[in-house]
Scaffold this motif. Structure first.
Motif, PDB file in Angstrom:
ATOM      1  N   MET A   7       0.849  -1.179   0.000  1.00 17.03           N
ATOM      2  CA  MET A   7       0.000   0.000   0.000  1.00 17.03           C
ATOM      3  C   MET A   7       0.892   1.239   0.000  1.00 17.03           C
ATOM      4  O   MET A   7       1.864   1.309   0.724  1.00 17.03           O
ATOM      5  CB  MET A   7      -0.921  -0.018   1.207  1.00 17.03           C
ATOM      6  CG  MET A   7      -1.887  -1.171   1.128  1.00 17.03           C
ATOM      7  SD  MET A   7      -3.363  -1.254   2.146  1.00 17.03           S
ATOM      8  CE  MET A   7      -3.547   0.192   3.017  1.00 17.03           C
ATOM      9  N   ARG A   8       0.515   2.201  -0.834  1.00 15.27           N
ATOM     10  CA  ARG A   8       1.281   3.434  -0.935  1.00 15.27           C
ATOM     11  C   ARG A   8       0.672   4.509  -0.047  1.00 15.27           C
ATOM     12  O   ARG A   8      -0.483   4.438   0.353  1.00 15.27           O
ATOM     13  CB  ARG A   8       1.292   3.920  -2.381  1.00 15.27           C
ATOM     14  CG  ARG A   8       2.107   3.030  -3.276  1.00 15.27           C
ATOM     15  CD  ARG A   8       2.667   3.815  -4.440  1.00 15.27           C
ATOM     16  NE  ARG A   8       3.498   2.937  -5.249  1.00 15.27           N
ATOM     17  CZ  ARG A   8       3.228   2.651  -6.518  1.00 15.27           C
ATOM     18  NH1 ARG A   8       2.182   3.165  -7.101  1.00 15.27           N
ATOM     19  NH2 ARG A   8       4.031   1.864  -7.184  1.00 15.27           N
ATOM     20  N   LYS A   9       1.468   5.521   0.212  1.00 16.84           N
ATOM     21  CA  LYS A   9       1.045   6.628   1.065  1.00 16.84           C
ATOM     22  C   LYS A   9       0.589   7.783   0.181  1.00 16.84           C
ATOM     23  O   LYS A   9       1.243   8.122  -0.805  1.00 16.84           O
ATOM     24  CB  LYS A   9       2.196   7.067   1.949  1.00 16.84           C
ATOM     25  CG  LYS A   9       2.905   5.912   2.627  1.00 16.84           C
ATOM     26  CD  LYS A   9       2.854   6.049   4.102  1.00 16.84           C
ATOM     27  CE  LYS A   9       3.703   4.966   4.734  1.00 16.84           C
ATOM     28  NZ  LYS A   9       3.000   4.076   5.539  1.00 16.84           N
ATOM     29  N   TYR A  10      -0.540   8.401   0.556  1.00 21.24           N
ATOM     30  CA  TYR A  10      -1.126   9.498  -0.213  1.00 21.24           C
ATOM     31  C   TYR A  10      -1.568  10.610   0.722  1.00 21.24           C
ATOM     32  O   TYR A  10      -1.791  10.404   1.917  1.00 21.24           O
ATOM     33  CB  TYR A  10      -2.344   9.019  -1.016  1.00 21.24           C
ATOM     34  CG  TYR A  10      -2.012   8.038  -2.108  1.00 21.24           C
ATOM     35  CD1 TYR A  10      -1.682   8.481  -3.377  1.00 21.24           C
ATOM     36  CD2 TYR A  10      -2.029   6.674  -1.876  1.00 21.24           C
ATOM     37  CE1 TYR A  10      -1.373   7.586  -4.389  1.00 21.24           C
ATOM     38  CE2 TYR A  10      -1.721   5.775  -2.875  1.00 21.24           C
ATOM     39  CZ  TYR A  10      -1.401   6.235  -4.129  1.00 21.24           C
ATOM     40  OH  TYR A  10      -1.100   5.341  -5.125  1.00 21.24           O
ATOM     41  N   GLU A  11      -1.731  11.772   0.117  1.00 24.40           N
ATOM     42  CA  GLU A  11      -2.278  12.943   0.811  1.00 24.40           C
ATOM     43  C   GLU A  11      -3.312  13.555  -0.118  1.00 24.40           C
ATOM     44  O   GLU A  11      -3.073  13.682  -1.319  1.00 24.40           O
ATOM     45  CB  GLU A  11      -1.155  13.943   1.082  1.00 24.40           C
ATOM     46  CG  GLU A  11      -1.616  15.293   1.556  1.00 24.40           C
ATOM     47  CD  GLU A  11      -0.477  16.292   1.666  1.00 24.40           C
ATOM     48  OE1 GLU A  11      -0.777  17.487   1.729  1.00 24.40           O
ATOM     49  OE2 GLU A  11       0.696  15.888   1.682  1.00 24.40           O
ATOM     50  N   ASN A  12      -4.457  13.901   0.419  1.00 15.25           N
ATOM     51  CA  ASN A  12      -5.488  14.591  -0.349  1.00 15.25           C
ATOM     52  C   ASN A  12      -5.797  15.922   0.312  1.00 15.25           C
ATOM     53  O   ASN A  12      -6.110  15.954   1.507  1.00 15.25           O
ATOM     54  CB  ASN A  12      -6.783  13.785  -0.422  1.00 15.25           C
ATOM     55  CG  ASN A  12      -6.905  13.003  -1.692  1.00 15.25           C
ATOM     56  OD1 ASN A  12      -6.763  11.794  -1.680  1.00 15.25           O
ATOM     57  ND2 ASN A  12      -7.132  13.689  -2.799  1.00 15.25           N
ATOM     58  N   LEU A  13      -5.708  16.984  -0.462  1.00 19.64           N
ATOM     59  CA  LEU A  13      -6.191  18.286  -0.019  1.00 19.64           C
ATOM     60  C   LEU A  13      -7.528  18.491  -0.705  1.00 19.64           C
ATOM     61  O   LEU A  13      -7.617  18.405  -1.932  1.00 19.64           O
ATOM     62  CB  LEU A  13      -5.224  19.408  -0.404  1.00 19.64           C
ATOM     63  CG  LEU A  13      -5.771  20.818  -0.196  1.00 19.64           C
ATOM     64  CD1 LEU A  13      -5.970  21.098   1.294  1.00 19.64           C
ATOM     65  CD2 LEU A  13      -4.866  21.841  -0.800  1.00 19.64           C
ATOM     66  N   VAL A  14      -8.566  18.718   0.086  1.00 22.72           N
ATOM     67  CA  VAL A  14      -9.914  18.875  -0.435  1.00 22.72           C
ATOM     68  C   VAL A  14     -10.424  20.254  -0.031  1.00 22.72           C
ATOM     69  O   VAL A  14     -10.268  20.660   1.123  1.00 22.72           O
ATOM     70  CB  VAL A  14     -10.853  17.782   0.131  1.00 22.72           C
ATOM     71  CG1 VAL A  14     -12.245  17.935  -0.418  1.00 22.72           C
ATOM     72  CG2 VAL A  14     -10.306  16.412  -0.178  1.00 22.72           C
TER      73      VAL A  14
END
Length: 127
Positions: free
Chosen positions: A1-8
Protein backbone atom coordinates in the motif's frame (compact mmCIF):
# COMPACT_ATOMS: atom_id res chain seq x y z
CA UNK A 1 0.00 0.00 0.00
CA UNK A 2 1.28 3.43 -0.93
CA UNK A 3 1.04 6.63 1.06
CA UNK A 4 -1.13 9.50 -0.21
CA UNK A 5 -2.28 12.94 0.81
CA UNK A 6 -5.49 14.59 -0.35
CA UNK A 7 -6.19 18.29 -0.02
CA UNK A 8 -9.91 18.87 -0.44
CA UNK A 9 -11.64 22.27 -0.70
CA UNK A 10 -15.31 22.14 0.29
CA UNK A 11 -17.91 24.79 -0.59
CA UNK A 12 -18.13 27.57 2.03
CA UNK A 13 -21.91 27.96 1.64
CA UNK A 14 -22.53 24.82 3.70
CA UNK A 15 -23.27 24.97 7.41
CA UNK A 16 -20.75 23.61 9.92
CA UNK A 17 -22.75 20.38 10.28
CA UNK A 18 -22.96 19.94 6.50
CA UNK A 19 -19.21 20.53 6.15
CA UNK A 20 -18.50 17.87 8.79
CA UNK A 21 -20.90 15.47 7.06
CA UNK A 22 -19.18 16.15 3.74
CA UNK A 23 -15.74 15.49 5.27
CA UNK A 24 -17.07 12.27 6.82
CA UNK A 25 -18.38 11.22 3.39
CA UNK A 26 -14.97 11.95 1.84
CA UNK A 27 -13.24 9.84 4.49
CA UNK A 28 -15.81 7.07 3.95
CA UNK A 29 -14.96 7.02 0.22
CA UNK A 30 -11.31 6.39 1.12
CA UNK A 31 -12.03 3.69 3.71
CA UNK A 32 -14.62 1.93 1.52
CA UNK A 33 -11.94 1.53 -1.16
CA UNK A 34 -9.56 -0.20 1.25
CA UNK A 35 -7.72 2.86 2.52
CA UNK A 36 -6.43 3.37 6.05
CA UNK A 37 -6.59 6.98 7.23
CA UNK A 38 -3.49 7.86 9.23
CA UNK A 39 -4.40 11.47 10.13
CA UNK A 40 -6.50 14.43 9.10
CA UNK A 41 -5.87 18.15 9.35
CA UNK A 42 -8.76 20.61 9.27
CA UNK A 43 -7.20 23.82 8.01
CA UNK A 44 -10.45 25.74 8.23
CA UNK A 45 -12.02 28.42 6.06
CA UNK A 46 -9.53 30.25 3.84
CA UNK A 47 -9.57 32.73 1.00
CA UNK A 48 -9.04 31.18 -2.42
CA UNK A 49 -6.36 32.50 -4.79
CA UNK A 50 -9.08 32.99 -7.41
CA UNK A 51 -12.86 32.51 -7.41
CA UNK A 52 -14.05 28.97 -8.10
CA UNK A 53 -17.70 28.67 -9.14
CA UNK A 54 -18.31 32.19 -7.75
CA UNK A 55 -16.88 31.20 -4.34
CA UNK A 56 -14.20 33.48 -2.86
CA UNK A 57 -13.53 31.20 0.13
CA UNK A 58 -13.38 27.48 0.81
CA UNK A 59 -13.04 25.01 3.68
CA UNK A 60 -9.66 23.26 3.45
CA UNK A 61 -9.18 19.73 4.77
CA UNK A 62 -6.11 17.48 4.39
CA UNK A 63 -6.31 13.69 4.69
CA UNK A 64 -3.22 11.47 5.01
CA UNK A 65 -3.84 7.82 4.17
CA UNK A 66 -2.42 4.64 2.68
CA UNK A 67 -4.23 2.64 0.01
CA UNK A 68 -3.54 0.30 -2.91
CA UNK A 69 -2.66 2.27 -6.08
CA UNK A 70 -5.52 0.65 -8.00
CA UNK A 71 -8.07 2.34 -5.69
CA UNK A 72 -6.95 5.91 -6.44
CA UNK A 73 -8.86 6.14 -9.72
CA UNK A 74 -12.13 5.22 -7.98
CA UNK A 75 -11.48 7.61 -5.08
CA UNK A 76 -10.78 10.51 -7.47
CA UNK A 77 -13.83 9.61 -9.59
CA UNK A 78 -16.05 9.81 -6.49
CA UNK A 79 -14.46 13.16 -5.56
CA UNK A 80 -15.26 14.54 -9.04
CA UNK A 81 -18.91 13.45 -8.71
CA UNK A 82 -19.33 15.12 -5.30
CA UNK A 83 -20.80 18.58 -5.93
CA UNK A 84 -19.80 19.87 -2.50
CA UNK A 85 -16.09 19.65 -3.38
CA UNK A 86 -14.73 22.70 -5.21
CA UNK A 87 -11.24 21.27 -5.80
CA UNK A 88 -9.04 18.40 -4.68
CA UNK A 89 -5.47 17.31 -5.25
CA UNK A 90 -3.95 13.88 -4.63
CA UNK A 91 -0.25 13.66 -3.79
CA UNK A 92 1.56 10.31 -3.94
CA UNK A 93 4.56 9.63 -1.70
CA UNK A 94 6.82 6.96 -3.26
CA UNK A 95 10.50 7.51 -2.51
CA UNK A 96 11.98 6.84 0.92
CA UNK A 97 12.61 10.55 1.53
CA UNK A 98 9.02 11.34 0.54
CA UNK A 99 7.68 8.64 2.87
CA UNK A 100 9.73 10.11 5.74
CA UNK A 101 8.24 13.52 4.95
CA UNK A 102 4.75 11.93 4.91
CA UNK A 103 5.42 10.40 8.35
CA UNK A 104 6.48 13.81 9.68
CA UNK A 105 3.33 15.43 8.26
CA UNK A 106 1.16 12.73 9.86
CA UNK A 107 2.80 13.30 13.25
CA UNK A 108 2.33 17.06 12.89
CA UNK A 109 -1.34 16.59 11.93
CA UNK A 110 -1.93 14.31 14.92
CA UNK A 111 -0.52 16.95 17.28
CA UNK A 112 -2.26 19.93 15.63
CA UNK A 113 -5.88 19.27 16.78
CA UNK A 114 -4.79 19.43 20.43
CA UNK A 115 -3.51 22.98 19.98
CA UNK A 116 -6.54 24.01 17.91
CA UNK A 117 -8.99 22.68 20.50
CA UNK A 118 -7.17 24.32 23.41
CA UNK A 119 -7.29 27.79 21.88
CA UNK A 120 -11.11 28.16 21.81
CA UNK A 121 -11.44 26.72 25.32
CA UNK A 122 -9.10 29.37 26.75
CA UNK A 123 -10.93 32.12 24.87
CA UNK A 124 -14.26 30.98 26.28
CA UNK A 125 -12.80 30.89 29.78
CA UNK A 126 -11.48 34.44 29.33
CA UNK A 127 -14.94 35.71 28.39
Amino acid sequence: MRKYENLVIVKPTLTAEEIQASIAAIEEVITSNGGEIAATDAMGMRKLAYPIAKNERGYYHVIYYSVAPSSITEIERRFRINEEILRFVTIKYEKNSEVKAWDALVEKAKKAPVAKEEAPATEEAAE
